[in-house]
Design a protein around this motif. Structure first.
Motif, PDB file in Angstrom:
ATOM      1  N   GLN A 105       0.857  -1.181   0.000  1.00 49.83           N
ATOM      2  CA  GLN A 105       0.000   0.000   0.000  1.00 49.83           C
ATOM      3  C   GLN A 105       0.890   1.227   0.000  1.00 49.83           C
ATOM      4  OE1 GLN A 105      -2.157  -0.925   3.649  1.00 49.83           O
ATOM      5  NE2 GLN A 105      -4.046  -1.000   2.467  1.00 49.83           N
ATOM      6  N   SER A 106       0.425   2.269  -0.666  1.00 44.64           N
ATOM      7  CA  SER A 106       1.167   3.530  -0.657  1.00 44.64           C
ATOM      8  C   SER A 106       0.897   4.268   0.639  1.00 44.64           C
ATOM      9  CB  SER A 106       0.736   4.415  -1.829  1.00 44.64           C
ATOM     10  OG  SER A 106       1.155   3.829  -3.030  1.00 44.64           O
ATOM     11  N   ARG A 107       1.949   4.892   1.143  1.00 47.32           N
ATOM     12  CA  ARG A 107       1.841   5.683   2.358  1.00 47.32           C
ATOM     13  C   ARG A 107       2.551   6.989   2.078  1.00 47.32           C
ATOM     14  NH1 ARG A 107       4.568   6.363   7.370  1.00 47.32           N
ATOM     15  NH2 ARG A 107       6.402   5.488   6.388  1.00 47.32           N
ATOM     16  N   GLY A 108       1.799   7.946   1.616  1.00 44.76           N
ATOM     17  CA  GLY A 108       2.412   9.199   1.195  1.00 44.76           C
ATOM     18  C   GLY A 108       2.806   9.090  -0.281  1.00 44.76           C
ATOM     19  N   LYS A 109       3.786   9.881  -0.695  1.00 43.40           N
ATOM     20  CA  LYS A 109       4.165   9.893  -2.113  1.00 43.40           C
ATOM     21  C   LYS A 109       5.073   8.728  -2.476  1.00 43.40           C
ATOM     22  CE  LYS A 109       3.710  14.827  -2.888  1.00 43.40           C
ATOM     23  NZ  LYS A 109       4.375  16.059  -3.272  1.00 43.40           N
ATOM     24  N   LYS A 110       6.180   8.546  -1.767  1.00 47.54           N
ATOM     25  CA  LYS A 110       7.157   7.544  -2.160  1.00 47.54           C
ATOM     26  C   LYS A 110       7.226   6.352  -1.219  1.00 47.54           C
ATOM     27  CE  LYS A 110      10.254  10.885  -4.300  1.00 47.54           C
ATOM     28  NZ  LYS A 110      11.603  11.449  -4.293  1.00 47.54           N
ATOM     29  N   LYS A 111       6.591   6.439  -0.103  1.00 51.50           N
ATOM     30  CA  LYS A 111       6.729   5.377   0.895  1.00 51.50           C
ATOM     31  C   LYS A 111       5.666   4.300   0.694  1.00 51.50           C
ATOM     32  CE  LYS A 111       8.663   8.499   4.225  1.00 51.50           C
ATOM     33  NZ  LYS A 111       9.809   8.085   4.946  1.00 51.50           N
ATOM     34  N   LYS A 112       6.034   3.057   1.016  1.00 53.16           N
ATOM     35  CA  LYS A 112       5.107   1.927   0.890  1.00 53.16           C
ATOM     36  C   LYS A 112       5.185   1.077   2.148  1.00 53.16           C
ATOM     37  CE  LYS A 112       4.894   1.470  -4.018  1.00 53.16           C
ATOM     38  NZ  LYS A 112       3.782   0.943  -4.692  1.00 53.16           N
ATOM     39  N   ILE A 113       4.105   0.330   2.388  1.00 59.50           N
ATOM     40  CA  ILE A 113       4.096  -0.674   3.448  1.00 59.50           C
ATOM     41  C   ILE A 113       3.668  -1.996   2.832  1.00 59.50           C
ATOM     42  CG2 ILE A 113       3.657   0.909   5.347  1.00 59.50           C
ATOM     43  CD1 ILE A 113       0.731  -0.010   5.281  1.00 59.50           C
ATOM     44  N   THR A 114       4.197  -3.080   3.357  1.00 57.77           N
ATOM     45  CA  THR A 114       3.838  -4.428   2.923  1.00 57.77           C
ATOM     46  C   THR A 114       2.995  -5.057   4.020  1.00 57.77           C
ATOM     47  OG1 THR A 114       5.919  -4.605   1.733  1.00 57.77           O
ATOM     48  CG2 THR A 114       4.724  -6.638   2.146  1.00 57.77           C
ATOM     49  N   THR A 115       1.828  -5.574   3.643  1.00 56.27           N
ATOM     50  CA  THR A 115       0.944  -6.231   4.607  1.00 56.27           C
ATOM     51  C   THR A 115       0.952  -7.723   4.324  1.00 56.27           C
ATOM     52  OG1 THR A 115      -0.436  -4.252   4.645  1.00 56.27           O
ATOM     53  CG2 THR A 115      -1.373  -6.248   5.573  1.00 56.27           C
TER      54      THR A 115
END
Length: 182
Positions: A105-115
């Motif tokens: 999932q995107s978190r902000g512009k460039k950051k991502k999280i993996t679930t």
């Protein structure tokens, strides 16, 4: 109105009774943690009986003598109370592992999280797994009550290799990549 209550003897304190010794000593069961008079309402009454027979034989004799007098000749089982806090025992269903699903999932512009979801089906402790991922990827990772592990960063590709290596009960075919979610 007060005269009517006094007339009926409603809420009248009569003082300590002569036939009772004070303070009253209550004996509790070690199995169900209730007073022994209430053990018969516990779903596992047989375990309470065993505990009483081992630890309090005198009280056990009093209870069983009372049961013998009150039993009917019929084989009908007495209905037990099925409500209550500790008295409710639920059998855990052993679920077949359905596979592991992961997405980013995107978190902000460039950051991502993996679930990552589904590790709990393989009897893997989520707290231990999230700590392992945090150390392995040098990032933040946390597990929640829903069985999800959230890892900061896009580490999906690495997880395909690491999961079967760390936990042999997981097959690589069981891991599903759901892509990007919003």
């Amino acid at each position: 109105m007060m005269a009517a209550a006094e007339e009926k003897g409603f809420l009248q304190y009569t003082g300590p009774r002569d036939d009772i010794t004070y303070p009253v000593q209550v004996v509790y069961c070690g199995e169900c943690t209730m007073p022994i008079e209430y053990c018969e309402y516990y779903p596992n009454y047989e375990k309470c009986k065993e505990w009483l027979e081992r630890n309090l034989p005198n009280e056990f004799e009093k209870l069983t003598a009372g049961e013998a007098d009150s039993k009917d000749d019929s084989d009908d089982k007495k209905k037990r109370q099925t409500r209550g806090g500790k008295g409710m025992l639920k059998a855990k269903k052993k679920a077949e592992p359905k596979g592991i699903k992961m997405w980013t999932q995107s978190r902000g512009k460039k950051k991502k999280i993996t679930t990552l979801v589904g590790l709990a089906d393989y009897d893997i402790d989520l707290k231990v797994a999230s700590k392992f991922f945090a150390n392995k990827f040098s990032c933040g990772a946390s597990g929640n009550d829903n069985g999800e592990i959230v890892i900061q960063g896009d580490v999906k590709d690495d997880l395909f290799d690491i999961l079967p290596e760390k936990w042999p009960q997981i097959d690589e075919e069981c891991i599903d990549d759901l892509g990007d979610k919003k």
